[in-house]
Scaffold this motif. Structure first.
Motif, PDB file in Angstrom:
ATOM      1  N   GLY A  13       0.857  -1.185   0.000  1.00 46.99           N
ATOM      2  CA  GLY A  13       0.000   0.000   0.000  1.00 46.99           C
ATOM      3  C   GLY A  13       0.890   1.230   0.000  1.00 46.99           C
ATOM      4  O   GLY A  13       2.089   1.155   0.306  1.00 46.99           O
ATOM      5  N   ILE A  14       0.302   2.372  -0.318  1.00 43.34           N
ATOM      6  CA  ILE A  14       1.114   3.584  -0.439  1.00 43.34           C
ATOM      7  C   ILE A  14       1.651   4.024   0.925  1.00 43.34           C
ATOM      8  O   ILE A  14       2.714   4.649   1.007  1.00 43.34           O
ATOM      9  N   GLU A  15       0.947   3.652   2.011  1.00 41.40           N
ATOM     10  CA  GLU A  15       1.432   4.031   3.338  1.00 41.40           C
ATOM     11  C   GLU A  15       2.763   3.329   3.645  1.00 41.40           C
ATOM     12  O   GLU A  15       3.736   3.961   4.065  1.00 41.40           O
ATOM     13  N   ILE A  16       2.769   1.999   3.429  1.00 40.68           N
ATOM     14  CA  ILE A  16       3.988   1.230   3.737  1.00 40.68           C
ATOM     15  C   ILE A  16       5.092   1.563   2.735  1.00 40.68           C
ATOM     16  O   ILE A  16       6.260   1.738   3.111  1.00 40.68           O
ATOM     17  N   LEU A  17       4.739   1.662   1.460  1.00 40.27           N
ATOM     18  CA  LEU A  17       5.750   1.993   0.455  1.00 40.27           C
ATOM     19  C   LEU A  17       6.378   3.356   0.765  1.00 40.27           C
ATOM     20  O   LEU A  17       7.600   3.529   0.651  1.00 40.27           O
ATOM     21  N   GLU A  51      10.154   5.158  19.588  1.00 46.99           N
ATOM     22  CA  GLU A  51       9.512   6.472  19.497  1.00 46.99           C
ATOM     23  C   GLU A  51      10.467   7.581  19.111  1.00 46.99           C
ATOM     24  O   GLU A  51      10.048   8.631  18.599  1.00 46.99           O
ATOM     25  N   ALA A  52      11.744   7.344  19.307  1.00 41.79           N
ATOM     26  CA  ALA A  52      12.740   8.348  18.903  1.00 41.79           C
ATOM     27  C   ALA A  52      12.738   8.541  17.389  1.00 41.79           C
ATOM     28  O   ALA A  52      13.218   9.566  16.887  1.00 41.79           O
ATOM     29  N   TYR A  53      12.211   7.571  16.667  1.00 36.44           N
ATOM     30  CA  TYR A  53      12.249   7.624  15.196  1.00 36.44           C
ATOM     31  C   TYR A  53      10.862   7.867  14.599  1.00 36.44           C
ATOM     32  O   TYR A  53      10.633   7.645  13.403  1.00 36.44           O
ATOM     33  N   ALA A  54       9.967   8.322  15.442  1.00 33.78           N
ATOM     34  CA  ALA A  54       8.600   8.591  14.968  1.00 33.78           C
ATOM     35  C   ALA A  54       8.603   9.770  14.003  1.00 33.78           C
ATOM     36  O   ALA A  54       9.441  10.665  14.093  1.00 33.78           O
ATOM     37  N   GLY A  55       7.675   9.743  13.086  1.00 34.67           N
ATOM     38  CA  GLY A  55       7.566  10.851  12.140  1.00 34.67           C
ATOM     39  C   GLY A  55       6.208  10.816  11.464  1.00 34.67           C
ATOM     40  O   GLY A  55       5.440   9.868  11.636  1.00 34.67           O
ATOM     41  N   VAL A  56       5.935  11.860  10.715  1.00 31.84           N
ATOM     42  CA  VAL A  56       4.636  11.979  10.045  1.00 31.84           C
ATOM     43  C   VAL A  56       4.831  11.820   8.538  1.00 31.84           C
ATOM     44  O   VAL A  56       5.619  12.545   7.930  1.00 31.84           O
ATOM     45  N   LEU A  57       4.141  10.855   7.977  1.00 33.58           N
ATOM     46  CA  LEU A  57       4.157  10.685   6.519  1.00 33.58           C
ATOM     47  C   LEU A  57       3.256  11.738   5.882  1.00 33.58           C
ATOM     48  O   LEU A  57       2.271  12.157   6.480  1.00 33.58           O
ATOM     49  N   GLN A  58       3.586  12.135   4.675  1.00 31.47           N
ATOM     50  CA  GLN A  58       2.760  13.114   3.975  1.00 31.47           C
ATOM     51  C   GLN A  58       1.913  12.408   2.912  1.00 31.47           C
ATOM     52  O   GLN A  58       2.436  11.626   2.118  1.00 31.47           O
ATOM     53  N   PHE A  59       0.616  12.672   2.949  1.00 37.18           N
ATOM     54  CA  PHE A  59      -0.281  12.127   1.925  1.00 37.18           C
ATOM     55  C   PHE A  59      -0.976  13.267   1.202  1.00 37.18           C
ATOM     56  O   PHE A  59      -1.183  14.339   1.771  1.00 37.18           O
ATOM     57  N   SER A  60      -1.346  12.992  -0.025  1.00 34.05           N
ATOM     58  CA  SER A  60      -1.975  14.030  -0.840  1.00 34.05           C
ATOM     59  C   SER A  60      -3.421  14.262  -0.430  1.00 34.05           C
ATOM     60  O   SER A  60      -4.154  13.309  -0.165  1.00 34.05           O
ATOM     61  N   PRO A  61      -3.834  15.524  -0.398  1.00 38.39           N
ATOM     62  CA  PRO A  61      -5.244  15.789  -0.105  1.00 38.39           C
ATOM     63  C   PRO A  61      -6.145  15.521  -1.298  1.00 38.39           C
ATOM     64  O   PRO A  61      -7.359  15.592  -1.187  1.00 38.39           O
ATOM     65  N   PHE A  62      -5.529  15.209  -2.436  1.00 35.10           N
ATOM     66  CA  PHE A  62      -6.326  15.114  -3.663  1.00 35.10           C
ATOM     67  C   PHE A  62      -6.696  13.679  -4.040  1.00 35.10           C
ATOM     68  O   PHE A  62      -7.363  13.452  -5.037  1.00 35.10           O
ATOM     69  N   VAL A  63      -6.213  12.719  -3.272  1.00 36.63           N
ATOM     70  CA  VAL A  63      -6.572  11.328  -3.574  1.00 36.63           C
ATOM     71  C   VAL A  63      -6.660  10.555  -2.267  1.00 36.63           C
ATOM     72  O   VAL A  63      -5.850  10.769  -1.363  1.00 36.63           O
TER      73      VAL A  63
END
Lengths: 331, 449
Positions: free
Chosen positions: B215-219, B390-402
């Motif tokens: 899926g695009i999240e894991i990729l 948790e030291a390596y936590a981060g936020v993935l960016q996803f498109s608002p358009f899809v």
């Protein structure tokens, strides 16, 4: 036929004579009430659940709406031309008609042969009939899930059976074979047709068959010249309903696949991506509501056309005990 | 023969049709009225919730109603039904959603209500107490993790971590994964081969790795560990043909072809990893801390189920949440105050405490961490690994358009062709890029006009 004053155009200024036709019209209205009461659930149902969705889907098919946005653009017939020009449309239609081309004839011919066999006077006939009919009453979801378990490569019953003969396990649900698993699954419900054929066979007048025998016909001749024509309307009914049902095959395909959600419907193996799977994917995976609605309308028109063709060209091979055209003329 | 019921009375038919139209109209109006009633009402009135019945329990709703007097109508989450309700302007007041995957989409389309004012006024939820991974529910129009908060997660996990079967590793004579040094995806492929036990007759007794449904999240998270990205900076396009994305896709194709785990061409009969992991059919599964609930539900898994860090494709450690599943208040809610009251109760009240105690994910509020289960050895080890992660936590960016589900549909349609050898990985990447960008373009048009 006597004309009522209302329909004959006769008029009268006499009050007493006016009262009679009024009572008559009112009486007829009351009499017709049960008719309208009986058909109203179907009429309202058809308007709400068939006509309205059809018109609504047609409206959507003229837009690029994604099913959720407040905005959309009017596209005219652009979605329709896009559907026709997409190779995916033709490949999924091809798979769908291949499926129907295999399943429908086997269901009809197989159902008829089984019905003939079960119409013979043999021991345990009722038991055999029950066995043949039983799969037809199992809900499709339960049947498909049972098949998925049976065809599992590692723990399925079919591979366990093959292993008894030293045959290696087969990937039944993978690309290359899963289409045939689907075919077998659809044929599993052949019992419904058998039951209808059995009833039709028992309805063939025995005097016709005896007359044919007296004329020197052998068993095959009696079947070919008497039984088959007599049950041909029933066979036509099955051809039409089975064809429509197979063309609309959806749930068994989805449940045999690795798809676990609407969005993963595209994970259905390619050879099983029949037309309704493509439509569902466009609606709920890709959110192309306009395009998917155009696909549905095209499919709807195609099925209507196919049904018309069946009726049109069945005249020479389907025989009715009572000529419908003569009945129509009599009315 | 005469008809017992005359069919030719035009006057009667006309009246009947008029009557039918009135009935249809009445039905439509009553349906609208019913829908309006479900979200209407003043403060303390009624709210409607569309969520997962396994996550918001009937007894929790009952206790909330008893405490506040607010009536709750619950319906099971159904994306199709939800889309239809939103399109009709009759969305439920509270809706289940994935913070990681849906926030930009919800925020850009104005479907969710910003909660910042409510949080600022709340006596039980403090902004500083909200775990930072819950910031995936923030979106400022350009960057996820910044700006207004559109929802509250019920709990979270860093979803690319690995659970492994210690017993299977030991039986294969392999060293168990470290609890602080991540494996590389290449190492996982190699371990998967070694841990896969063929049945000898074409069957597989034990798979080495997890179900590979890309899926695009894991990729995206894989690519991020190689310092790449799939979405462009402006989130208006994707590129799966970068060296990092090609490497990630190649991994899925290699794993699928090696048949060391269930894949799109080697179907998992259970549909997901929980049952086969618990029954020792797979030796590794890529799931977050929440999976400890599955491990705890098995008779034997607590003895051998262990958590390891998120693997890396390159050399950068990055361990995002791909879910942060929670709830948002519909922008169309007619009773947002009552809806917020429920979210407060659900997040900081007894339901929040109960969820933390069950171990099905880490609580949204840091102050509830003390309730996490710590009685068993595997629970202590899992939390220890999680805390290092948790030291390596981060936020993935996803498109608002899809929607991510649409992007995943494209990926899952095309990757099997590469696994089957019908197309190359590069061809797959190009096709996924082209098809996903078409969906994004469609979304841009519908969002921006």
């Amino acid at each position: 036929m006597a004309l009522s004053p209302a329909t004959s155009g006769l008029t009268s200024t006499d009050g007493a004579s006016r009262a009679t036709p009024r009572r008559s019209v009112r009486g007829r209205r009351w009499k017709s009430l049960p008719f309208y009461a009986f058909i109203s659930p179907w009429l309202i149902g058809t308007i709400l659940l068939t006509a309205f969705p059809l018109i609504y889907a047609f409206g959507v098919s003229l837009t690029n709406w994604d099913g959720i946005s407040p905005r959309f653009r009017f596209l005219g017939l652009e979605n329709y031309t896009a559907v026709f020009s997409s190779p995916e449309t033709w490949s999924s239609l091809g798979r769908t008609f291949l499926l129907a081309g295999i399943v429908v004839p086997v269901t009809i011919v197989g159902g008829l042969l089984l019905a003939i066999a079960l119409n013979q006077k043999v021991r345990f006939r009722t038991g055999f009939r029950l066995l043949v009919y039983l799969p037809a009453i199992i809900p499709p979801v339960a049947a498909t899930l049972a098949w998925k378990i049976l065809f599992d490569r590692d723990n399925g019953g079919f591979n366990a059976f093959l292993r008894l003969f030293g045959i290696p396990a087969v990937d039944w649900l993978s690309q290359g074979i899963v289409f045939w698993v689907l075919v077998a699954l659809l044929l599993w419900g052949i019992g419904a047709g058998v039951l209808i054929n059995l009833a039709a066979l028992q309805d063939v007048p025995i005097e016709l068959r005896e007359a044919a025998r007296l004329d020197g016909a052998n068993s095959f001749g009696v079947f070919w010249h008497v039984t088959l024509p007599a049950i041909s309307p029933v066979l036509l009914f099955q051809v039409i309903t089975t064809t429509i049902a197979v063309l609309q095959t959806f749930i068994p395909v989805l449940l045999l696949s690795p798809a676990t959600a609407a969005s993963s419907v595209t994970a259905v193996p390619e050879e099983n991506q029949v037309f309704m799977i493509s439509v569902y994917a466009q609606y709920f995976a890709y959110q192309r509501y306009g395009y998917a609605s155009a696909m549905l309308w095209i499919f709807f028109a195609l099925i209507l056309l196919l049904t018309f063709v069946f009726f049109k060209f069945s005249g020479r091979v389907v025989f009715y005990a009572v000529d419908p055209s003569a009945q129509e003329g009599r009315r | 023969m005469s008809h017992p019921i005359p069919l030719h009375s035009t006057a009667t038919r006309r009246r009947f049709m008029a009557g039918a139209a009135v009935v249809v109209g009445a039905l439509v109006l009553s349906a609208c009225a019913a829908a309006a009633d479900s979200t209407g009402g003043g403060p303390g009135g009624k709210i409607s919730i569309m969520a997962n019945s396994g996550e918001i329990l009937p007894e929790q709703i009952e206790a909330f109603t008893k405490e506040t007097g607010i009536e709750v109508t619950f319906s099971e989450f159904d994306q199709t039904k939800l889309n239809a309700m939103i399109a009709a302007g009759k969305a439920p007041d509270i809706i289940r959603g994935s913070g990681a995957a849906e926030t930009p989409y919800l925020g850009t389309r104005g479907l969710a209500l910003p909660l910042d004012d409510y949080i600022a006024d709340s006596d039980v939820i403090d902004e500083d107490d909200l775990n930072v991974l819950g910031d995936v529910w923030k979106w400022d129009g350009a960057t996820q993790g910044e700006g207004p908060r559109y929802g509250l997660m019920k709990d979270y996990s860093q979803d690319t971590t690995i659970w492994y079967n210690k017993k299977a590793f030991e039986a294969a004579g392999l060293e168990v994964p470290s609890d602080d040094t991540p494996l590389t995806y290449d190492e996982i492929l190699e371990l998967g081969r070694k841990l896969t036990i063929p049945g000898g007759d074409g069957t597989v007794t034990q798979y080495g790795t997890w179900t590979q449904l890309p899926g695009i999240e894991i990729l995206s998270s894989m690519v991020a560990t190689a310092d790449g990205q799939i979405f462009a900076d402006d989130l208006r396009s994707v590129d799966f043909t970068s060296p990092e994305a090609l490497k990630a896709l190649q991994w899925y194709v290699d794993a699928g072809q090696a048949r060391i785990g269930y894949s799109l061409v080697d179907v998992n009969p259970d549909g997901w990893d929980g049952p086969p992991f618990a029954s020792e059919k797979i030796a590794m599964t890529q799931n977050g801390y929440w999976f400890s609930g599955i491990v705890g539900g098995s008779e034997t898994a607590p003895e051998w189920g262990r958590l390891a860090p998120a693997p890396v494709l390159g050399s950068t450690r990055f361990s995002p949440t791909t879910g942060a599943t929670g709830h948002y208040i519909s922008a169309f809610s007619k009773n947002p105050d009552a809806a917020w009251a429920f979210l407060e109760y659900y997040t900081a009240g007894q339901p929040g405490i109960d969820r933390a105690k069950a171990g099905w994910g880490l609580p949204a509020l840091n102050s509830l961490r003390e309730y996490l289960p710590q009685e068993l050895e595997y629970q202590k080890l899992a939390l220890a690994t999680q805390e290092k992660e948790e030291a390596y936590a981060g936020v993935l960016q996803f498109s608002p358009f899809v929607q991510t589900s649409a992007a995943n549909a494209v990926i899952q349609e095309i990757v099997p062709k590469a696994i089957n050898g019908d197309i190359t990985v590069r061809e797959a990447a190009e096709e996924i890029t082209e098809r996903t960008n078409e969906l994004i373009d469609q979304g841009i048009e519908l969002t921006e006009g």
